[in-house]
Each structure stands twice: as C-alpha cells, then as structure tokens.
Design a protein around this motif. Sequence first.
Motif, PDB file in Angstrom:
ATOM      1  N   VAL A 185       0.867  -1.171   0.000  1.00 37.32           N
ATOM      2  CA  VAL A 185       0.000   0.000   0.000  1.00 37.32           C
ATOM      3  C   VAL A 185       0.907   1.226   0.000  1.00 37.32           C
ATOM      4  O   VAL A 185       1.746   1.379   0.891  1.00 37.32           O
ATOM      5  N   SER A 186       0.763   2.087  -1.001  1.00 39.64           N
ATOM      6  CA  SER A 186       1.547   3.326  -0.984  1.00 39.64           C
ATOM      7  C   SER A 186       0.961   4.273   0.058  1.00 39.64           C
ATOM      8  O   SER A 186      -0.259   4.371   0.212  1.00 39.64           O
ATOM      9  N   VAL A 187       1.843   4.951   0.787  1.00 39.94           N
ATOM     10  CA  VAL A 187       1.430   5.963   1.764  1.00 39.94           C
ATOM     11  C   VAL A 187       2.205   7.234   1.435  1.00 39.94           C
ATOM     12  O   VAL A 187       3.437   7.227   1.404  1.00 39.94           O
ATOM     13  N   HIS A 188       1.469   8.318   1.198  1.00 38.86           N
ATOM     14  CA  HIS A 188       2.132   9.576   0.845  1.00 38.86           C
ATOM     15  C   HIS A 188       2.034  10.551   2.010  1.00 38.86           C
ATOM     16  O   HIS A 188       0.937  10.856   2.487  1.00 38.86           O
ATOM     17  N   VAL A 189       3.193  11.040   2.446  1.00 32.80           N
ATOM     18  CA  VAL A 189       3.263  12.016   3.531  1.00 32.80           C
ATOM     19  C   VAL A 189       3.920  13.275   2.970  1.00 32.80           C
ATOM     20  O   VAL A 189       5.124  13.291   2.703  1.00 32.80           O
ATOM     21  N   ARG A 190       3.128  14.316   2.788  1.00 35.71           N
ATOM     22  CA  ARG A 190       3.664  15.577   2.245  1.00 35.71           C
ATOM     23  C   ARG A 190       3.856  16.564   3.390  1.00 35.71           C
ATOM     24  O   ARG A 190       2.920  16.866   4.117  1.00 35.71           O
ATOM     25  N   ARG A 191       5.078  17.087   3.519  1.00 40.00           N
ATOM     26  CA  ARG A 191       5.372  17.975   4.638  1.00 40.00           C
ATOM     27  C   ARG A 191       6.088  19.257   4.223  1.00 40.00           C
ATOM     28  O   ARG A 191       5.804  20.324   4.758  1.00 40.00           O
ATOM     29  N   GLY A 195      -3.874  26.032   5.948  1.00 46.68           N
ATOM     30  CA  GLY A 195      -4.828  25.594   4.942  1.00 46.68           C
ATOM     31  C   GLY A 195      -4.648  24.171   4.476  1.00 46.68           C
ATOM     32  O   GLY A 195      -5.477  23.656   3.711  1.00 46.68           O
ATOM     33  N   THR A 196      -3.568  23.502   4.918  1.00 46.69           N
ATOM     34  CA  THR A 196      -3.299  22.143   4.444  1.00 46.69           C
ATOM     35  C   THR A 196      -3.651  21.069   5.464  1.00 46.69           C
ATOM     36  O   THR A 196      -3.362  19.897   5.261  1.00 46.69           O
ATOM     37  N   HIS A 197      -4.264  21.477   6.598  1.00 45.55           N
ATOM     38  CA  HIS A 197      -4.800  20.537   7.591  1.00 45.55           C
ATOM     39  C   HIS A 197      -3.733  19.593   8.160  1.00 45.55           C
ATOM     40  O   HIS A 197      -3.974  18.391   8.330  1.00 45.55           O
ATOM     41  N   GLN A 198      -2.567  20.132   8.490  1.00 45.80           N
ATOM     42  CA  GLN A 198      -1.497  19.293   9.023  1.00 45.80           C
ATOM     43  C   GLN A 198      -1.856  18.661  10.366  1.00 45.80           C
ATOM     44  O   GLN A 198      -1.355  17.584  10.705  1.00 45.80           O
ATOM     45  N   SER A 221       7.703  10.282   0.954  1.00 45.05           N
ATOM     46  CA  SER A 221       7.611  11.581   1.604  1.00 45.05           C
ATOM     47  C   SER A 221       8.737  12.491   1.141  1.00 45.05           C
ATOM     48  O   SER A 221       9.815  12.021   0.745  1.00 45.05           O
ATOM     49  N   ASP A 222       8.474  13.807   1.215  1.00 46.69           N
ATOM     50  CA  ASP A 222       9.529  14.787   0.989  1.00 46.69           C
ATOM     51  C   ASP A 222      10.282  15.073   2.280  1.00 46.69           C
ATOM     52  O   ASP A 222      11.187  15.908   2.302  1.00 46.69           O
TER      53      ASP A 222
END
Length: 284
Positions: free
Chosen positions: A150-156, A164-167, A196-197
């Motif tokens: 399962v791919s999991v994407h964590v953008r930070r 506005g990005t609901h962190q 993730s970045d």
Amino acid sequence: MRAVRLHCRGGLGNQLFQYAALKGLTRRAGINLEIDVSNYSADAADSKSFWLSKLPIKARVLPKRSTGPLQRRTISTWQRLAWKKYDEPSLKPDPGFFRITPGTIVSGYFQSLSYMLPRDLDTMAELDLKRIAPTALLDFIREIKPVNYVSVHVRRDDYVGNSGTHQEKVIPYLSAAMAALRARLGRGQVKFLVFSDDIAWCRSCDLFTNDCDLIEPNRFGENPCFDMLLMSECAHHIIANSTFSWWAAWREMDATKICVMPSYWVSGWKTVDLGLKPMSWICI
C-alpha cells in the motif's frame, strides 16, 4: 487554426491535472493546444520544473524567451488585445470551462473529476510515465509486484506551518487509514511503502512500524515522475491531500485497488465538494 493556450503552473501533479483537462477538452473539440511555460525557469531542476516536457505530450510547448520589462509589457498588451482570457474562478468545478473557445489563454488548476471524465485514453497515453522510466526502476517494480504494498504519501515540506493544508489531521488520518487497510486486507498480509519529501520525519514517527518500508526521494533519479510511477504501481493507496499522490492512484485505475483519501483537501474544502473523489475511493 487558432489554439487554446494553457498558462501552466505548479509542480508535476498540478501540471498533469491542467494538461489532462485541457487536452481532453481540445481533443474533443478538434482544437490545437499549446503550453506557455513562462512560469518556469529554464535552468531549474527542482520539484517545480516543467516536468511534462519529459513525457510524450503532443501539445506544442512555446519556446521560452528571455525578455526585459519593456518587452514583457508589450507582450502582455498584445495578448490582451489578441486573445481572450479564462481564469478558473474557484476551486469548485466551473461549467464555463467547457465553453472555452480557440484564441483563449487559460489559467487554473482544474483539480476535479468534472474536467477528467470521460477518461481520455489518448491523453493518458501521452502522460505515460513508464515511457521514461529507467531500467532500475522497472526492475524494482517487478520485484515488489508480488508484495501487497500500500503506498502511503506524507507531504510535509511546503505544508508544515500552512493552516490551509490541515497538518493537524495528518497523523490521525494516516493512523485510521492504515488501520482500515490492515483490517480489510489482513494484518500480516499487507505492507506499506512510505513516500515523503521529509523521510527523516517519517523515520522518527511511531506510526510507521515494522510493516512499513520507507522510500528515499529521488531514489531512481532526479525526476518526480519516477517516484510517482513507483507509487502508482502499488496494489493499494493511502494518498495525501496532494495532486501528486492523487495522480499516482488515478493513473492505474483497477477495480481491485483500495484507495483512501482525506475528507478535507485544502483551506476547509471537502474533497467530495471539489469533485476529487472517484466513486470507489474511501474518504477518512
């Protein structure tokens, strides 16, 4: 024949949305599409470069010219006189988009299934990430196919500190999504491939346990198309409120895939209200 001109902006995910929306529209109407890349630096090689130039797109990309302030004002004045202008009025789907005619400069993000359906297979072929994938990446994809990843994407990177990005919802969302996939697929029968970045943050996060493997950014080369392709080839997806992972999940539509997405996208907008939720995807 006068063309429709896309004034392109943003990173890879944004570029894919814009191209797919405008290419589908212009192909159905028999209109040429051209792309203005003046928002991009010719020398840049970062996440905000014009990455579509690496793909087999058929639209004409206008050559980038070095111009001074006076020349830019002259060009701007000429465009106002010679071209009509369409600016996407809001994040919600706009029926006016489908009334765009030749001789129009178009600006917007067009992040909605309203602009993507019916799925245009010719356009998707132009955006085929595998066409440019290095051999090492294709070999790695073949290796992971037997695993129920399962791919999991964590953008930070550009989200942290942006209200506005609901962190504040990220960890509860990921925890609930991963628990749902474990329950549905069977604990011990599923593994998570984390993108993730900010992979260092992911390593320090208790959320990612021994059923998680972490992928270093740009592992297969300095091109975000490669990470997107690898993400898309996973069996299932937990996406972020990000066009990057949305496109990775959308690229390989498969009735057997489970795709989980956040209920809120950006700035208080619900994902469903923006038209970003395919029927079979799950909002948490």
